[in-house]
Design a protein around this motif. Structure first.
Motif, PDB file in Angstrom:
ATOM      1  N   THR A  15     -17.024  20.021  23.136  1.00 23.37           N
ATOM      2  CA  THR A  15     -17.747  20.523  24.299  1.00 23.37           C
ATOM      3  C   THR A  15     -18.867  19.547  24.644  1.00 23.37           C
ATOM      4  OG1 THR A  15     -17.306  22.846  23.759  1.00 23.37           O
ATOM      5  CG2 THR A  15     -19.139  22.391  25.246  1.00 23.37           C
ATOM      6  N   ILE A  16     -18.889  19.101  25.887  1.00 19.37           N
ATOM      7  CA  ILE A  16     -19.971  18.271  26.410  1.00 19.37           C
ATOM      8  C   ILE A  16     -20.692  19.107  27.456  1.00 19.37           C
ATOM      9  CG2 ILE A  16     -20.552  16.156  27.642  1.00 19.37           C
ATOM     10  CD1 ILE A  16     -18.021  14.908  26.433  1.00 19.37           C
ATOM     11  N   ASP A  17     -21.948  19.422  27.191  1.00 17.08           N
ATOM     12  CA  ASP A  17     -22.703  20.335  28.048  1.00 17.08           C
ATOM     13  C   ASP A  17     -23.219  19.589  29.278  1.00 17.08           C
ATOM     14  OD1 ASP A  17     -24.217  22.289  29.195  1.00 17.08           O
ATOM     15  OD2 ASP A  17     -25.289  22.845  27.358  1.00 17.08           O
ATOM     16  N   TRP A  18     -22.384  19.565  30.308  1.00 18.57           N
ATOM     17  CA  TRP A  18     -22.712  18.799  31.504  1.00 18.57           C
ATOM     18  C   TRP A  18     -23.931  19.361  32.225  1.00 18.57           C
ATOM     19  CZ3 TRP A  18     -20.412  14.418  31.283  1.00 18.57           C
ATOM     20  CH2 TRP A  18     -20.465  13.534  32.358  1.00 18.57           C
ATOM     21  N   SER A  19     -24.211  20.637  32.058  1.00 17.74           N
ATOM     22  CA  SER A  19     -25.371  21.238  32.723  1.00 17.74           C
ATOM     23  C   SER A  19     -26.685  20.668  32.202  1.00 17.74           C
ATOM     24  CB  SER A  19     -25.360  22.756  32.547  1.00 17.74           C
ATOM     25  OG  SER A  19     -25.557  23.108  31.177  1.00 17.74           O
ATOM     26  N   LYS A  20     -26.647  20.036  30.997  1.00 16.40           N
ATOM     27  CA  LYS A  20     -27.867  19.498  30.397  1.00 16.40           C
ATOM     28  C   LYS A  20     -27.907  17.978  30.416  1.00 16.40           C
ATOM     29  CE  LYS A  20     -28.653  23.520  27.434  1.00 16.40           C
ATOM     30  NZ  LYS A  20     -28.809  24.008  26.042  1.00 16.40           N
ATOM     31  N   LEU A  21     -27.061  17.351  31.227  1.00 15.05           N
ATOM     32  CA  LEU A  21     -27.132  15.900  31.387  1.00 15.05           C
ATOM     33  C   LEU A  21     -28.460  15.537  32.040  1.00 15.05           C
ATOM     34  CD1 LEU A  21     -24.371  13.493  32.492  1.00 15.05           C
ATOM     35  CD2 LEU A  21     -26.581  13.375  33.637  1.00 15.05           C
ATOM     36  N   GLN A  22     -29.177  14.584  31.454  1.00 15.48           N
ATOM     37  CA  GLN A  22     -30.504  14.231  31.942  1.00 15.48           C
ATOM     38  C   GLN A  22     -30.626  12.728  32.163  1.00 15.48           C
ATOM     39  OE1 GLN A  22     -33.431  15.789  29.219  1.00 15.48           O
ATOM     40  NE2 GLN A  22     -33.172  17.898  29.918  1.00 15.48           N
ATOM     41  N   LEU A  23     -31.438  12.362  33.160  1.00 18.73           N
ATOM     42  CA  LEU A  23     -31.760  10.969  33.454  1.00 18.73           C
ATOM     43  C   LEU A  23     -33.241  10.738  33.199  1.00 18.73           C
ATOM     44  CD1 LEU A  23     -29.915  10.509  36.879  1.00 18.73           C
ATOM     45  CD2 LEU A  23     -29.023  10.062  34.588  1.00 18.73           C
ATOM     46  N   SER A  24     -33.552   9.595  32.610  1.00 17.65           N
ATOM     47  CA  SER A  24     -34.940   9.202  32.403  1.00 17.65           C
ATOM     48  C   SER A  24     -35.105   7.776  32.936  1.00 17.65           C
ATOM     49  CB  SER A  24     -35.303   9.267  30.926  1.00 17.65           C
ATOM     50  OG  SER A  24     -36.608   8.784  30.698  1.00 17.65           O
ATOM     51  N   ILE A  25     -36.085   7.569  33.812  1.00 15.91           N
ATOM     52  CA  ILE A  25     -36.264   6.266  34.451  1.00 15.91           C
ATOM     53  C   ILE A  25     -37.679   5.765  34.190  1.00 15.91           C
ATOM     54  CG2 ILE A  25     -36.257   4.996  36.633  1.00 15.91           C
ATOM     55  CD1 ILE A  25     -34.318   7.090  37.719  1.00 15.91           C
ATOM     56  N   THR A  26     -37.779   4.537  33.719  1.00 16.23           N
ATOM     57  CA  THR A  26     -39.060   3.884  33.492  1.00 16.23           C
ATOM     58  C   THR A  26     -39.092   2.584  34.287  1.00 16.23           C
ATOM     59  OG1 THR A  26     -39.194   4.803  31.261  1.00 16.23           O
ATOM     60  CG2 THR A  26     -40.645   2.948  31.782  1.00 16.23           C
ATOM     61  N   LEU A  78     -10.844  21.294  30.135  1.00 13.34           N
ATOM     62  CA  LEU A  78     -11.567  21.982  31.202  1.00 13.34           C
ATOM     63  C   LEU A  78     -12.698  21.112  31.728  1.00 13.34           C
ATOM     64  CD1 LEU A  78     -11.957  25.394  29.318  1.00 13.34           C
ATOM     65  CD2 LEU A  78     -10.144  24.789  30.926  1.00 13.34           C
ATOM     66  N   ALA A  79     -12.976  21.245  33.034  1.00 12.27           N
ATOM     67  CA  ALA A  79     -14.073  20.493  33.633  1.00 12.27           C
ATOM     68  C   ALA A  79     -14.689  21.307  34.751  1.00 12.27           C
ATOM     69  CB  ALA A  79     -13.571  19.157  34.176  1.00 12.27           C
ATOM     70  N   SER A  80     -16.021  21.275  34.830  1.00 15.68           N
ATOM     71  CA  SER A  80     -16.758  21.931  35.903  1.00 15.68           C
ATOM     72  C   SER A  80     -18.109  21.245  36.020  1.00 15.68           C
ATOM     73  CB  SER A  80     -16.939  23.429  35.605  1.00 15.68           C
ATOM     74  OG  SER A  80     -17.857  23.621  34.546  1.00 15.68           O
ATOM     75  N   THR A  81     -18.935  21.740  36.935  1.00 14.01           N
ATOM     76  CA  THR A  81     -20.273  21.167  37.080  1.00 14.01           C
ATOM     77  C   THR A  81     -21.162  21.484  35.885  1.00 14.01           C
ATOM     78  OG1 THR A  81     -20.949  23.139  38.312  1.00 14.01           O
ATOM     79  CG2 THR A  81     -20.193  21.251  39.596  1.00 14.01           C
ATOM     80  N   LEU A  82     -20.790  22.513  35.100  1.00 14.93           N
ATOM     81  CA  LEU A  82     -21.600  22.928  33.961  1.00 14.93           C
ATOM     82  C   LEU A  82     -21.033  22.502  32.622  1.00 14.93           C
ATOM     83  CD1 LEU A  82     -22.460  26.590  35.066  1.00 14.93           C
ATOM     84  CD2 LEU A  82     -23.801  24.504  35.435  1.00 14.93           C
ATOM     85  N   THR A  99     -32.127   5.754  31.209  1.00 12.76           N
ATOM     86  CA  THR A  99     -31.550   6.402  30.029  1.00 12.76           C
ATOM     87  C   THR A  99     -30.813   7.658  30.459  1.00 12.76           C
ATOM     88  OG1 THR A  99     -33.389   5.607  28.660  1.00 12.76           O
ATOM     89  CG2 THR A  99     -32.012   7.361  27.750  1.00 12.76           C
ATOM     90  N   VAL A 100     -29.574   7.815  29.972  1.00 13.54           N
ATOM     91  CA  VAL A 100     -28.749   8.984  30.259  1.00 13.54           C
ATOM     92  C   VAL A 100     -28.454   9.693  28.940  1.00 13.54           C
ATOM     93  CG1 VAL A 100     -26.611   9.839  31.283  1.00 13.54           C
ATOM     94  CG2 VAL A 100     -27.708   7.785  32.217  1.00 13.54           C
ATOM     95  N   THR A 101     -28.677  11.002  28.883  1.00 17.81           N
ATOM     96  CA  THR A 101     -28.381  11.781  27.681  1.00 17.81           C
ATOM     97  C   THR A 101     -27.576  13.023  28.057  1.00 17.81           C
ATOM     98  OG1 THR A 101     -30.429  13.085  27.816  1.00 17.81           O
ATOM     99  CG2 THR A 101     -30.517  11.020  26.585  1.00 17.81           C
ATOM    100  N   VAL A 102     -26.664  13.431  27.168  1.00 21.33           N
ATOM    101  CA  VAL A 102     -25.892  14.660  27.369  1.00 21.33           C
ATOM    102  C   VAL A 102     -25.514  15.222  25.999  1.00 21.33           C
ATOM    103  CG1 VAL A 102     -23.718  13.367  27.622  1.00 21.33           C
ATOM    104  CG2 VAL A 102     -23.894  15.695  28.516  1.00 21.33           C
ATOM    105  N   PRO A 103     -25.764  16.517  25.740  1.00 15.32           N
ATOM    106  CA  PRO A 103     -25.449  17.116  24.432  1.00 15.32           C
ATOM    107  C   PRO A 103     -23.941  17.324  24.241  1.00 15.32           C
ATOM    108  CG  PRO A 103     -27.127  18.382  25.614  1.00 15.32           C
ATOM    109  CD  PRO A 103     -26.502  17.459  26.599  1.00 15.32           C
TER     110      PRO A 103
END
Length: 268
Positions: free
Chosen positions: A38-49, A105-109, A141-145
Motif C-alpha cells: 500500500t502506497i498512501d497517495w493521500s499523504k504524498l508531500q512536496l518540500s521545496i527549498t 488498485l489506484a485512486s487519488t488517495l 523533496t518528494v515523500t510518500v508513506p
C-alpha cells in the motif's frame, strides 16, 4: 533365489507402485502465501527549498497509471491490465483463478495491490509516472508513506522456490537542467522489499517512507515514478497417504512369510 522369493519381490514392488501412483497419493499444499503493498497517495508531500530567499515552483503534468494482475491455479488462469493518463479516476485490475487471486488498485488517495495464492501463483504490479518542471536553483523533496507485508512460506519440498514470493515498493526521480551555457542532472531512487529467503520467518511486514530528492542548479525538467510489485506462489508436493504405507508393510510381511516358509521346507 527360488521362485517363491522372486514372486514375493514382485508382489512387493507392485504394492509399492500401485500405492504411490494411484489416488492414495495426497496433495500436500503448503500454507497460503499472501503479499500486499500500500502506497498512501493521500499523504504524498512536496518540500521545496530555494536559494537567496527565492522559493522555486514545481509544476506537474503528463500523469500516467498502469496496473497489472495475474492469477493461475491448476486448469485455469486469468490476467488483467489497465492504464489511464491521470490520477483522478479510480481504476482496478483484478485476476481470479479459483482460490488464487490478485488485485491492483489506484485512486487519488491510494495506490495498492495484493497477491494471494492457495494452490497456484499470483502476481500484481502498478506504476505511477509524472513529468514535472522545476525553476530552480533549489532542492525538491518528494515523500510518500508505504506498507508492505508477506505472509506464508514456501514448501520444504521446493528448496529452489524460496525467492518466488516477494512484496516490494520502489521509485525514482530524475532531473536535468541546461542553463548559463552549462548543464546539471540529478537522480534519486528508493526501494524496499520483503522476500521469503530460505530460513526467513514466514510472516513479515514493514512500514516506512519513500523519499526522493532533486538538487537543481537551475530551471529544468524531470520525472517521478513510483511502483509496487507483488508475487505469491503456493507449490504442491505429493506425499503418500497412510494407506500407501500400509500396502508397503503388507508386501514386506508377505516376503517375510515366504522366506520363513522356505526355511521350514529345508528343515523337514
Amino acid at each position: 533365489m527360488n521362485h517363491l522369493i522372486k514372486h514375493g519381490l514382485l508382489v512387493t514392488a507392485c504394492a509399492i507402485g500401485v500405492g504411490l501412483s494411484q489416488s492414495s497419493v495426497a496433495a500436500d499444499t503448503t500454507a497460503p502465501v499472501a503479499a500486499t503493498a500500500t502506497i498512501d497517495w493521500s499523504k504524498l508531500q512536496l518540500s521545496i527549498t530555494g536559494v537567496n530567499d527565492t522559493v522555486p515552483t514545481v509544476t506537474f503534468s503528463g500523469q500516467n497509471t498502469s496496473l497489472s494482475s495475474y492469477a493461475s491455479s491448476p486448469g485455469q488462469h486469468e490476467n488483467n491490465s489497465k492504464s489511464i493518463n491521470n490520477w483522478t479516476d479510480p481504476k482496478s485490475a483484478d485476476a481470479d483463478a479459483g482460490t488464487t487471486f490478485a488485485n491492483a488498485l489506484a485512486s487519488t488517495l491510494n495506490f495498492s495491490g495484493d497477491a494471494n495464492s492457495v494452490h497456484g501463483s499470483a502476481s500484481s504490479s502498478g506504476t505511477r509516472t509524472e513529468q514535472f518542471t522545476f525553476d530552480g536553483p533549489g532542492v525538491l523533496t518528494v515523500t510518500v508513506p508505504y506498507t508492505i507485508s508477506l505472509n506464508g512460506e514456501t514448501s520444504n519440498y521446493c528448496y529452489y522456490c524460496y525467492n518466488y514470493d516477494h512484496a516490494s515498493v520502489s521509485g525514482s526521480a530524475s532531473f536535468n537542467s541546461y542553463v548559463d551555457n552549462g548543464s546539471s542532472s540529478t537522480h534519486s531512487n528508493s526501494s524496499f522489499s520483503l522476500h521469503n529467503y530460505y530460513g526467513t520467518p514466514p510472516s513479515q511486514s514493514q512500514s516506512g517512507t519513500l523519499v526522493f530528492g532533486i538538487f537543481a542548479s537551475g530551471a529544468g525538467n524531470g520525472s517521478l515514478n513510483v511502483n509496487f510489485d507483488l508475487s505469491a506462489h503456493s507449490p504442491v508436493s505429493s506425499v503418500p497417504e497412510p494407506e500407501s504405507y500400509a500396502m508397503l508393510l503388507a508386501g514386506l510381511e508377505l516376503m517375510g512369510a515366504m522366506v520363513r516358509r522356505r526355511g521350514n521346507n529345508r528343515s523337514t
